[in-house]
Design a protein around this motif. Structure first.
Motif, short mmCIF file in Angstrom:
data_model
loop_
_atom_site.label_atom_id
_atom_site.label_comp_id
_atom_site.label_asym_id
_atom_site.label_seq_id
_atom_site.Cartn_x
_atom_site.Cartn_y
_atom_site.Cartn_z
N LEU A 1 0.79 -1.23 0.00
CA LEU A 1 0.00 0.00 0.00
C LEU A 1 0.83 1.28 0.00
O LEU A 1 0.30 2.35 -0.33
CB LEU A 1 -0.97 0.01 1.19
N ASP A 2 2.10 1.21 0.38
CA ASP A 2 2.94 2.42 0.35
C ASP A 2 2.92 3.08 -1.03
O ASP A 2 2.70 4.30 -1.13
CB ASP A 2 4.38 2.09 0.77
N PRO A 3 3.16 2.33 -2.12
CA PRO A 3 3.13 2.97 -3.44
C PRO A 3 1.74 3.51 -3.80
O PRO A 3 1.64 4.51 -4.51
CB PRO A 3 3.53 1.83 -4.39
N ILE A 4 0.70 2.85 -3.30
CA ILE A 4 -0.66 3.34 -3.56
C ILE A 4 -0.86 4.70 -2.89
O ILE A 4 -1.37 5.65 -3.50
CB ILE A 4 -1.71 2.33 -3.05
N SER A 5 -0.46 4.78 -1.62
CA SER A 5 -0.59 6.05 -0.89
C SER A 5 0.21 7.16 -1.55
O SER A 5 -0.26 8.30 -1.71
CB SER A 5 -0.12 5.88 0.56
N GLU A 6 1.44 6.83 -1.95
CA GLU A 6 2.34 7.85 -2.49
C GLU A 6 1.93 8.32 -3.88
O GLU A 6 2.09 9.50 -4.21
CB GLU A 6 3.76 7.29 -2.54
N ASN A 7 1.39 7.43 -4.69
CA ASN A 7 1.16 7.76 -6.11
C ASN A 7 -0.28 8.07 -6.48
O ASN A 7 -0.51 8.73 -7.49
CB ASN A 7 1.66 6.61 -6.99
N TYR A 8 -1.23 7.60 -5.67
CA TYR A 8 -2.62 7.73 -6.11
C TYR A 8 -3.56 8.36 -5.07
O TYR A 8 -4.64 8.83 -5.42
CB TYR A 8 -3.18 6.36 -6.51
N PHE A 9 -3.16 8.35 -3.80
CA PHE A 9 -4.06 8.82 -2.75
C PHE A 9 -4.43 10.29 -2.95
O PHE A 9 -5.58 10.69 -2.77
CB PHE A 9 -3.41 8.63 -1.38
N SER A 10 -3.46 11.10 -3.32
CA SER A 10 -3.70 12.55 -3.47
C SER A 10 -4.41 12.90 -4.76
O SER A 10 -4.91 14.02 -4.93
CB SER A 10 -2.38 13.31 -3.39
N GLY A 11 -4.45 11.93 -5.70
CA GLY A 11 -5.08 12.21 -6.99
C GLY A 11 -4.18 12.91 -7.98
O GLY A 11 -4.63 13.33 -9.05
N ASP A 12 -2.89 13.05 -7.64
CA ASP A 12 -1.96 13.75 -8.52
C ASP A 12 -1.29 12.82 -9.53
O ASP A 12 -0.52 13.28 -10.39
CB ASP A 12 -0.87 14.44 -7.69
N GLY A 13 -1.54 11.50 -9.43
CA GLY A 13 -0.89 10.55 -10.32
C GLY A 13 -1.66 10.38 -11.62
O GLY A 13 -2.51 11.20 -12.00
N SER A 14 -1.37 9.28 -12.33
CA SER A 14 -2.02 9.02 -13.61
C SER A 14 -3.49 8.64 -13.43
O SER A 14 -4.27 8.69 -14.39
CB SER A 14 -1.29 7.89 -14.34
N MET A 15 -3.87 8.24 -12.22
CA MET A 15 -5.26 7.96 -11.90
C MET A 15 -5.49 8.25 -10.42
O MET A 15 -4.53 8.34 -9.65
CB MET A 15 -5.63 6.51 -12.23
N ASP A 16 -6.75 8.40 -10.05
CA ASP A 16 -7.03 8.63 -8.63
C ASP A 16 -7.44 7.33 -7.96
O ASP A 16 -7.51 6.27 -8.59
CB ASP A 16 -8.10 9.72 -8.45
#
Length: 208
Positions: free
Chosen positions: A106-121
């Motif tokens: 879940l660390d990469p999920i939190s870092e890359n997608y939790f904020s909605g700033d990645g390629s998907m939310d």
């Protein structure tokens, strides 16, 4: 094992269809306080309880998840839609994985997608995973039914009195072996993921 194969398959399908999962559109658009979060999770995942008195998620559990970095901390004591989606992942994963393994996932999920700033939310990610899992219902039912048939054909030379228990035991052992093998595969993949994490993340996880 007196249930015939057709009834068993129908029972499996009915049981699987009752498995609760939270649809993103069911989550309130406003942020929730802790009591609202536990109430929401209890109401939407209640059918997954084994016993009526079992708790889905408690305040202590959620606080520990945040403390162990499984869950991003709440903002002003409020939890967002993204928090509830993360909690849903944690709820299912905690039944088969240890805290460190869940954190690796879940660390990469939190870092890359939790904020909605990645390629998907988080909503897009969650929907993709749930759609994949729903496609497994029919193959899962067929596999369980196949194991049931094999169990029903076992211990032919045992007495009738022994057969009922021994065939149920066979069925449970086959299902358990399936879970065991898949858990081994999961742990191998997670270990590989952990080996490829940045050193500072590895050090953080090793302290847990």
């Amino acid at each position: 094992m007196t249930i015939d194969t057709k009834d068993m398959l129908n029972s499996i399908l009915e049981s699987i269809s009752r498995i609760s999962y939270i649809k993103p559109e069911e989550i309130p658009e406003i942020d929730l306080y802790m009591d609202q979060v536990t109430t929401f999770m209890e109401s939407h995942l209640s059918s997954s309880r084994r016993h009526e008195g079992d708790k889905i998620l408690t305040k202590t559990m959620i606080n520990n998840y945040a403390k162990n970095n499984l869950l991003p901390p709440p903002v002003k004591k409020k939890y967002s839609k993204e928090h509830l989606l993360m909690l849903t992942f944690i709820y299912y994963l905690k039944n088969i994985l240890c805290i460190n393994d869940i954190q690796t996932l879940l660390d990469p999920i939190s870092e890359n997608y939790f904020s909605g700033d990645g390629s998907m939310d988080m909503t897009e990610l969650y929907n993709e995973i749930m759609n994949l899992e729903l496609k497994q219902i029919e193959p899962l039912a067929k596999d369980v039914t196949k194991k049931y048939k094999l169990a029903c054909s076992s211990f032919e030379h045992a007495t009738e009195e022994e057969q009922d228990f021994l065939r149920k035991f066979s069925f449970i052992c086959m299902l358990s072996f399936d879970v065991y093998v898949k858990k081994q595969v999961i742990e191998k993949i997670i270990d590989d993921m952990a080996d490829n994490q940045p050193k500072d993340t590895k050090n953080k996880n090793s302290k847990k």
